[in-house]
Scaffold this motif. Structure first.
Motif, PDB file in Angstrom:
ATOM      1  N   LEU A 238       0.837  -1.202   0.000  1.00  0.00           N
ATOM      2  CA  LEU A 238       0.000   0.000   0.000  1.00  0.00           C
ATOM      3  C   LEU A 238       0.870   1.250   0.000  1.00  0.00           C
ATOM      4  O   LEU A 238       0.650   2.186  -0.781  1.00  0.00           O
ATOM      5  CB  LEU A 238      -0.919  -0.031   1.225  1.00  0.00           C
ATOM      6  N   LEU A 239       1.886   1.278   0.883  1.00  0.00           N
ATOM      7  CA  LEU A 239       2.725   2.473   1.009  1.00  0.00           C
ATOM      8  C   LEU A 239       3.603   2.677  -0.219  1.00  0.00           C
ATOM      9  O   LEU A 239       3.793   3.811  -0.675  1.00  0.00           O
ATOM     10  CB  LEU A 239       3.585   2.369   2.265  1.00  0.00           C
ATOM     11  N   VAL A 240       4.136   1.586  -0.765  1.00  0.00           N
ATOM     12  CA  VAL A 240       4.955   1.706  -1.976  1.00  0.00           C
ATOM     13  C   VAL A 240       4.124   2.273  -3.117  1.00  0.00           C
ATOM     14  O   VAL A 240       4.564   3.158  -3.862  1.00  0.00           O
ATOM     15  CB  VAL A 240       5.566   0.338  -2.360  1.00  0.00           C
ATOM     16  N   ALA A 241       2.889   1.780  -3.270  1.00  0.00           N
ATOM     17  CA  ALA A 241       2.016   2.284  -4.326  1.00  0.00           C
ATOM     18  C   ALA A 241       1.663   3.749  -4.093  1.00  0.00           C
ATOM     19  O   ALA A 241       1.652   4.561  -5.021  1.00  0.00           O
ATOM     20  CB  ALA A 241       0.747   1.432  -4.397  1.00  0.00           C
ATOM     21  N   ALA A 242       1.376   4.109  -2.838  1.00  0.00           N
ATOM     22  CA  ALA A 242       1.021   5.495  -2.526  1.00  0.00           C
ATOM     23  C   ALA A 242       2.189   6.433  -2.767  1.00  0.00           C
ATOM     24  O   ALA A 242       2.011   7.594  -3.167  1.00  0.00           O
ATOM     25  CB  ALA A 242       0.559   5.592  -1.073  1.00  0.00           C
ATOM     26  N   ASN A 243       3.411   5.944  -2.531  1.00  0.00           N
ATOM     27  CA  ASN A 243       4.600   6.792  -2.694  1.00  0.00           C
ATOM     28  C   ASN A 243       5.029   6.937  -4.145  1.00  0.00           C
ATOM     29  O   ASN A 243       5.723   7.891  -4.501  1.00  0.00           O
ATOM     30  CB  ASN A 243       5.778   6.217  -1.894  1.00  0.00           C
ATOM     31  N   SER A 244       4.656   5.974  -4.980  1.00  0.00           N
ATOM     32  CA  SER A 244       5.199   5.941  -6.343  1.00  0.00           C
ATOM     33  C   SER A 244       4.700   7.089  -7.206  1.00  0.00           C
ATOM     34  O   SER A 244       5.437   7.620  -8.041  1.00  0.00           O
ATOM     35  CB  SER A 244       4.846   4.610  -7.020  1.00  0.00           C
ATOM     36  N   GLY A 245       3.427   7.459  -7.012  1.00  0.00           N
ATOM     37  CA  GLY A 245       2.853   8.498  -7.865  1.00  0.00           C
ATOM     38  C   GLY A 245       2.602   8.033  -9.279  1.00  0.00           C
ATOM     39  O   GLY A 245       2.220   8.818 -10.147  1.00  0.00           O
ATOM     40  N   SER A 246       2.802   6.754  -9.535  1.00  0.00           N
ATOM     41  CA  SER A 246       2.635   6.225 -10.883  1.00  0.00           C
ATOM     42  C   SER A 246       1.187   5.802 -11.114  1.00  0.00           C
ATOM     43  O   SER A 246       0.590   5.136 -10.262  1.00  0.00           O
ATOM     44  CB  SER A 246       3.555   5.019 -11.097  1.00  0.00           C
ATOM     45  N   PRO A 247       0.606   6.148 -12.263  1.00  0.00           N
ATOM     46  CA  PRO A 247      -0.759   5.691 -12.563  1.00  0.00           C
ATOM     47  C   PRO A 247      -0.842   4.181 -12.758  1.00  0.00           C
ATOM     48  O   PRO A 247      -1.926   3.601 -12.718  1.00  0.00           O
ATOM     49  CB  PRO A 247      -1.098   6.434 -13.851  1.00  0.00           C
ATOM     50  N   ASN A 248       0.307   3.550 -12.987  1.00  0.00           N
ATOM     51  CA  ASN A 248       0.333   2.101 -13.180  1.00  0.00           C
ATOM     52  C   ASN A 248       0.462   1.331 -11.866  1.00  0.00           C
ATOM     53  O   ASN A 248       0.423   0.096 -11.860  1.00  0.00           O
ATOM     54  CB  ASN A 248       1.495   1.727 -14.098  1.00  0.00           C
ATOM     55  N   LEU A 249       0.673   2.056 -10.764  1.00  0.00           N
ATOM     56  CA  LEU A 249       0.827   1.405  -9.464  1.00  0.00           C
ATOM     57  C   LEU A 249      -0.018   2.181  -8.454  1.00  0.00           C
ATOM     58  O   LEU A 249       0.414   3.177  -7.896  1.00  0.00           O
ATOM     59  CB  LEU A 249       2.305   1.401  -9.028  1.00  0.00           C
ATOM     60  N   ARG A 250      -1.227   1.709  -8.236  1.00  0.00           N
ATOM     61  CA  ARG A 250      -2.169   2.424  -7.377  1.00  0.00           C
ATOM     62  C   ARG A 250      -2.414   1.643  -6.082  1.00  0.00           C
ATOM     63  O   ARG A 250      -2.405   0.404  -6.098  1.00  0.00           O
ATOM     64  CB  ARG A 250      -3.500   2.626  -8.105  1.00  0.00           C
ATOM     65  N   PRO A 251      -2.636   2.356  -4.972  1.00  0.00           N
ATOM     66  CA  PRO A 251      -2.973   1.670  -3.719  1.00  0.00           C
ATOM     67  C   PRO A 251      -4.272   0.897  -3.875  1.00  0.00           C
ATOM     68  O   PRO A 251      -5.104   1.216  -4.728  1.00  0.00           O
ATOM     69  CB  PRO A 251      -3.130   2.827  -2.723  1.00  0.00           C
TER      70      PRO A 251
END
Length: 471
Positions: A238-251
């Motif tokens: 969850l945190l990695v996705a939230a930190n990425s800012g990438s539209p391909n990796l969402r929480p």
């Protein structure tokens, strides 16, 4: 006006070295340094010189007059430390000049596996001890920084800013960083040992501990089937996705109206804060109640005071305590326990908060032993205390263990067996020549970014001693 060290202190101890009054303690080498959550500034000795502010890599030191309402308890914690400390005089530690790694003509080569904080401090220490060394850092992702870059909450700007510490050692012309290379998959440990004079395992402990009932007593390896199973999610994902800012990796989208967080460390509280700020993204209605299961009693809570006070700052949130769990003692000497004891207690069987708000319930003494998904997609969690919790979704944040890598032994705790950083055989206890370990893989998933500084110094010192013995 004295300065105050806040709860996100990284214990790098750079502040200790620049303080002209020697008023920051416990210092490295002093009793209590290893177990202390933070360092402290003596308000009776601080001369407001600001040297520590400039030296702190985590921006965790502020003048007393600038503290916010939620930071004021840390001023009291600083005062209490010195009021309760023994009156013995504190002597500034003398600088330690470590053994050189090799002569300039030796051209020592070292491979470092991983590029997080433990790796960064290791590279710094290696460069300090040799002018001719060549270090190759292997990172399985595209960018260096490890969980400091990928897993630390965006809210913790001071800690995340510590990524600037990587610029000098990783930019040195004696260092080569090899991205997108996973050791044990793309390159074997045995190949590294055959190529380099020494190999340092610095990949950390990044695998979530397993919680399924079949292996409740064995948390050595991560549980693949629970990493992303329906409405069961991992906090680190969850945190990695939230930190990425990438539209391909969402929480993930959480199923409400109830959610359970398994674990009560700082990573768990980071996930709690994310849910509080994003609860309108849940499926099946907003998350109205968030139950946090802590296997420890309040006296042994895994979260730090700063992480707890951050929960109290959240808008539209009530933080409470489960009245059927272990309750915080009243009248404790601990400021954190006193704050916990002032929270309202709640009966989880009563209707929870209205959709406009969120009720966070801290349930202590509840070690999860089984996490299951029901036929309708709900989550059922059973604890060692014999209680059963039902929710629409769950977030697992029960800690981390080291990833299994062929050629690197692991004990039952998920830690690489070692002596002062030299890896030893789990079966015989004999050292494995040229193989070393640092960071969470060496000592377990405990301690902050700055704790890796002393950890790396110990490992590199052992490496230097071993090299000297072969000359």
């Amino acid at each position: 006006m004295t300065h105050v060290i806040l709860g996100h202190c990284c214990k790098d101890a750079s502040c200790v070295q620049v303080c002209p009054q020697n008023c920051i303690h416990p210092a490295p080498g002093e009793d209590g340094f290893a177990s202390a959550e933070t360092l402290f500034i003596d308000p009776n000795s601080c001369i407001d010189c600001t040297a520590c502010v400039e030296a702190c890599p985590a921006s965790a030191i502020k003048p007393g007059y600038a503290l916010t309402a939620t930071e004021l308890p840390f001023a009291q914690r600083n005062r209490e430390f010195f009021e309760s400390a023994p009156p013995a005089p504190r002597v500034r530690p003398r600088p330690v000049f470590g053994l050189p790694l090799a002569t300039p003509a030796a051209r020592l080569t070292v491979a470092v596996v991983g590029s997080g904080p433990a790796a960064m401090y290791t590279v710094r220490e290696l460069l300090r001890r040799s002018t001719s060394i060549r270090v190759t850092v292997y990172e399985q992702h595209e960018t260096f920084g490890g969980l400091l870059r990928r897993g630390v909450s965006l809210d913790h700007t001071g800690v995340r800013d510590m990524i600037r510490l990587f610029d000098v050692p990783f930019g040195d012309d004696r260092v080569t960083v090899v991205p997108d290379t996973e050791i044990g998959v793309d390159v074997s440990v045995e190949e590294l040992r055959a190529t380099f004079d020494a190999v340092v395992i610095a990949c950390g402990a990044t695998q979530p501990r397993r919680l399924d009932s079949a292996t409740a007593g064995d948390r050595t390896h991560g549980s693949a089937n629970l990493r992303q199973a329906g409405n069961i999610h991992q906090a680190i994902d969850l945190l990695v996705a939230a930190n990425s800012g990438s539209p391909n990796l969402r929480p993930p989208t959480l199923a409400g109206p109830d959610c359970i967080v398994v674990g009560a460390g700082n990573v768990a509280f980071d996930a709690v804060r994310w849910v509080a700020k994003n609860r309108d993204r849940s499926a099946g209605g907003q998350v109205g109640q968030l139950v946090v299961l802590s296997r420890s009693a309040p006296e042994r809570a895994s979260f730090t005071p700063s992480a707890f006070y951050e929960l109290l700052e959240l808008d539209g949130v009530e933080v409470t305590v489960d009245d059927a769990g272990a309750l915080p003692p009243a009248g404790s000497d601990s400021a954190l326990l006193r704050a916990l004891s002032r929270l309202n207690t709640v009966d989880l069987h009563d209707p929870h908060a209205e959709p406009a708000g969120l009720r966070i319930v801290l349930s202590f003494g509840q070690e999860a032993t089984d996490v299951a998904v029901t036929d309708d997609g709900g989550v059922v969690i059973t604890t060692a205390a014999g209680r059963t919790f039902h929710a629409g979704s769950a977030i697992c944040a029960a800690g981390f263990t080291t990833k299994v890598i062929d050629g690197v032994p692991l004990d039952r705790r998920g830690v690489v067996p070692n002596r002062q950083g030299q890896v030893i055989s789990a079966e015989t206890g004999e050292p494995l020549d040229g193989l070393y370990v640092v960071g969470w893989a060496k000592r377990g998933a405990s301690g902050g970014v700055g704790d890796n500084r002393g950890c790396a110094a110990e490992t590199v010192a052992q490496l230097a001693t071993d090299l000297l013995a072969t000359v």
